[in-house]
Design a protein around this motif. Structure first.
Motif, PDB file in Angstrom:
ATOM      1  N   VAL A  35       0.833  -1.199   0.000  1.00 53.78           N
ATOM      2  CA  VAL A  35       0.000   0.000   0.000  1.00 53.78           C
ATOM      3  C   VAL A  35       0.870   1.252   0.000  1.00 53.78           C
ATOM      4  O   VAL A  35       0.606   2.214  -0.727  1.00 53.78           O
ATOM      5  CB  VAL A  35      -0.963  -0.006   1.202  1.00 53.78           C
ATOM      6  N   PRO A  40      -3.464   0.325  -5.308  1.00 50.70           N
ATOM      7  CA  PRO A  40      -4.792   0.747  -4.840  1.00 50.70           C
ATOM      8  C   PRO A  40      -5.630  -0.379  -4.253  1.00 50.70           C
ATOM      9  O   PRO A  40      -6.694  -0.119  -3.683  1.00 50.70           O
ATOM     10  CB  PRO A  40      -5.446   1.272  -6.117  1.00 50.70           C
ATOM     11  N   VAL A  78      -7.041  -0.026   1.912  1.00 48.53           N
ATOM     12  CA  VAL A  78      -7.439  -0.302   0.526  1.00 48.53           C
ATOM     13  C   VAL A  78      -8.263  -1.584   0.465  1.00 48.53           C
ATOM     14  O   VAL A  78      -8.227  -2.409   1.389  1.00 48.53           O
ATOM     15  CB  VAL A  78      -6.201  -0.433  -0.389  1.00 48.53           C
TER      16      VAL A  78
END
Length: 240
Positions: A35, A40, A78
């Motif tokens: 991340v 994403p 995410v």
């Protein structure tokens, strides 16, 4: 927008040569690394998680797999999709509940068990039940194992994929499909296609796979194996 909506949107209207690249963390520390590098979304590999927990691939108890996924989803903001093999024999409703409790926004579901391909019509029925139980709360990635446990016939892969898409799968994953058959798969399969890549220098890059037809690129447990090999070299150096 919910995490699953974000995850679904990441698969849509992707430009040729720009597939969604999803690295596969096997623990919370690795998830944070990916991340922080800018990815994403993430997709856990069942084989990588199994190795981290001390099991052979395919031997992880369901409770331990869901607990590992939950640790990863708690560590990052995410969306995270989870490879849950062929579903651990759970009924679709329970499988969906366990995935949601673990914080996953999607799942991989294999169409083989014990190295044997399942009947595709029964697998399609199972996927339809998962889709019904999940509604829009999970992104379902239907793995097609023709190239790993079948006769490697692209047409058979396309036929199985069509059944799964009709059953409600959001994406299909013809694992280990050779790069040279990707254009044929792309022409015959509706919707997003997940293709697994090898690490740098061992095969086409994610961008090249995208040019050939991949919508999404994952690495199975390849990154975990590469990290283990690097750790072996480090350990040998320290032991000298």
């Amino acid at each position: 927008m919910s995490k699953v909506d974000v995850f679904r949107a990441l698969h849509l209207q992707r430009a040729q040569g720009d597939p969604l690249v999803l690295p596969g963390p096997w623990d919370a520390a690795g998830a944070r690394v990916f991340v922080e590098a800018g990815f994403p979304a993430l997709a856990t590999p069942s084989g990588g998680v199994a190795a981290a927990l001390g099991y052979a691939d395919g031997s992880t108890p369901a409770d331990e797999m869901f607990a590992a996924v939950a640790r990863i989803t708690r560590a990052v903001q995410v969306p995270v999709s989870a490879d849950v093999e062929s579903g651990y024999g759970l009924a679709p409703k329970e499988l969906v509940e366990r995935l949601l409790e673990a914080g996953a926004v999607g799942c991989n579901l294999e169409d083989s068990e014990g190295g044997v391909l399942k009947d595709p019509h029964r697998q399609a029925e199972f996927l339809a039940e998962v889709r019904s139980a999940a509604a829009d709360r999970l992104f379902v990635n239907a793995r097609v194992d023709t190239f790993v446990h079948g006769d490697k016939d692209p047409e058979q892969a396309i036929e199985r994929a069509a059944l799964y898409v009709a059953a409600g799968a959001d994406c299909v994953y013809p694992i280990l499909a050779p790069a040279d058959v990707l254009p044929l798969l792309r022409a015959g399969i509706q919707g997003p296609i997940n293709i697994n890549a090898r690490l740098a220098g061992e095969g086409p890059s994610p961008a090249e796979l995208g040019e050939l037809g991949a919508t999404r690129v994952t690495f199975a447990s390849g990154i975990q194996r590469w990290a283990t090999a690097a750790l072996v070299e480090l350990a040998r150096g320290l032991a000298r």
